[in-house]
Design a protein around this motif. Structure first.
Motif, mmCIF file in Angstrom:
data_model
loop_
_atom_site.group_PDB
_atom_site.id
_atom_site.type_symbol
_atom_site.label_atom_id
_atom_site.label_comp_id
_atom_site.label_asym_id
_atom_site.label_seq_id
_atom_site.Cartn_x
_atom_site.Cartn_y
_atom_site.Cartn_z
ATOM 1 N N ILE A 193 41.101 30.796 38.943
ATOM 2 C CA ILE A 193 40.381 31.120 40.169
ATOM 3 C C ILE A 193 40.293 32.614 40.451
ATOM 4 C CG2 ILE A 193 41.845 30.928 42.009
ATOM 5 C CD1 ILE A 193 38.254 29.639 42.226
ATOM 6 N N THR A 194 41.174 33.292 40.078
ATOM 7 C CA THR A 194 41.369 34.862 40.184
ATOM 8 C C THR A 194 40.335 35.326 39.333
ATOM 9 O OG1 THR A 194 43.170 35.045 38.688
ATOM 10 C CG2 THR A 194 43.901 34.804 41.075
ATOM 11 N N ALA A 195 39.973 34.597 38.396
ATOM 12 C CA ALA A 195 38.916 35.413 37.379
ATOM 13 C C ALA A 195 37.694 35.848 38.275
ATOM 14 C CB ALA A 195 38.558 34.365 36.338
ATOM 15 N N MET A 196 37.479 34.990 39.326
ATOM 16 C CA MET A 196 36.134 35.403 40.011
ATOM 17 C C MET A 196 36.274 36.697 40.751
ATOM 18 S SD MET A 196 34.752 31.740 41.437
ATOM 19 C CE MET A 196 33.247 32.435 41.994
ATOM 20 N N SER A 197 37.443 37.008 41.061
ATOM 21 C CA SER A 197 37.588 38.303 41.812
ATOM 22 C C SER A 197 38.118 39.627 41.063
ATOM 23 C CB SER A 197 38.461 38.361 42.966
ATOM 24 O OG SER A 197 39.860 38.017 42.413
ATOM 25 N N ASP A 198 38.007 39.152 39.773
ATOM 26 C CA ASP A 198 38.590 40.457 38.649
ATOM 27 C C ASP A 198 37.266 40.899 38.135
ATOM 28 O OD1 ASP A 198 39.570 41.871 36.976
ATOM 29 O OD2 ASP A 198 41.021 40.440 35.902
ATOM 30 N N PRO A 199 36.888 42.159 38.160
ATOM 31 C CA PRO A 199 35.723 42.680 37.614
ATOM 32 C C PRO A 199 35.804 42.640 36.105
ATOM 33 C CG PRO A 199 36.501 44.224 39.252
ATOM 34 C CD PRO A 199 37.480 43.103 39.316
ATOM 35 N N ASP A 200 37.109 42.913 35.395
ATOM 36 C CA ASP A 200 37.110 42.690 34.091
ATOM 37 C C ASP A 200 36.623 41.502 33.397
ATOM 38 O OD1 ASP A 200 38.082 45.229 33.898
ATOM 39 O OD2 ASP A 200 40.379 44.497 33.912
#
Length: 98
Positions: A76-83
């Protein structure tokens, strides 16, 4: 011979209210799919009449869409990671990505 007294039992103090903390059930993390639905479904509903053309991915509606190079259900942290963000659309126009 001395008299022995049973230990005095004192009632446990009640926990004090902590207004800066959520109640225990609300602090439990949501599964990723429920968290995504809560973040994307309820936003337009909260805006009410201010957002008559929101919450639907269709022609004529205002949409903000992101695409990722990772599965947010796995991380789920992928959604908040600009990369991990590969594309962004606002009001039907692509503003990030190729």
């Amino acid at each position: 011979m001395g008299l022995s007294h049973p230990p005095v039992r004192r009632p446990r103090p009640r926990p004090r209210a902590r207004p800066h903390r959520l109640p225990r059930p609300a602090r439990r993390p949501l599964p990723p799919l429920k968290a995504i639905r809560a973040a994307t479904t309820h936003g337009p509903l909260a805006l009410g009449a201010q957002a008559p053309r929101s919450g639907v991915l269709a022609e004529g509606y205002d949409a903000e869409v992101i695409t990722l190079d990772a599965d947010p259900l796995d991380d789920i942290t992928a959604m908040s990671d600009p990369d991990h963000v590969t594309g962004v659309w606002k009001a039907g126009r692509r503003v990030k990505g190729a």
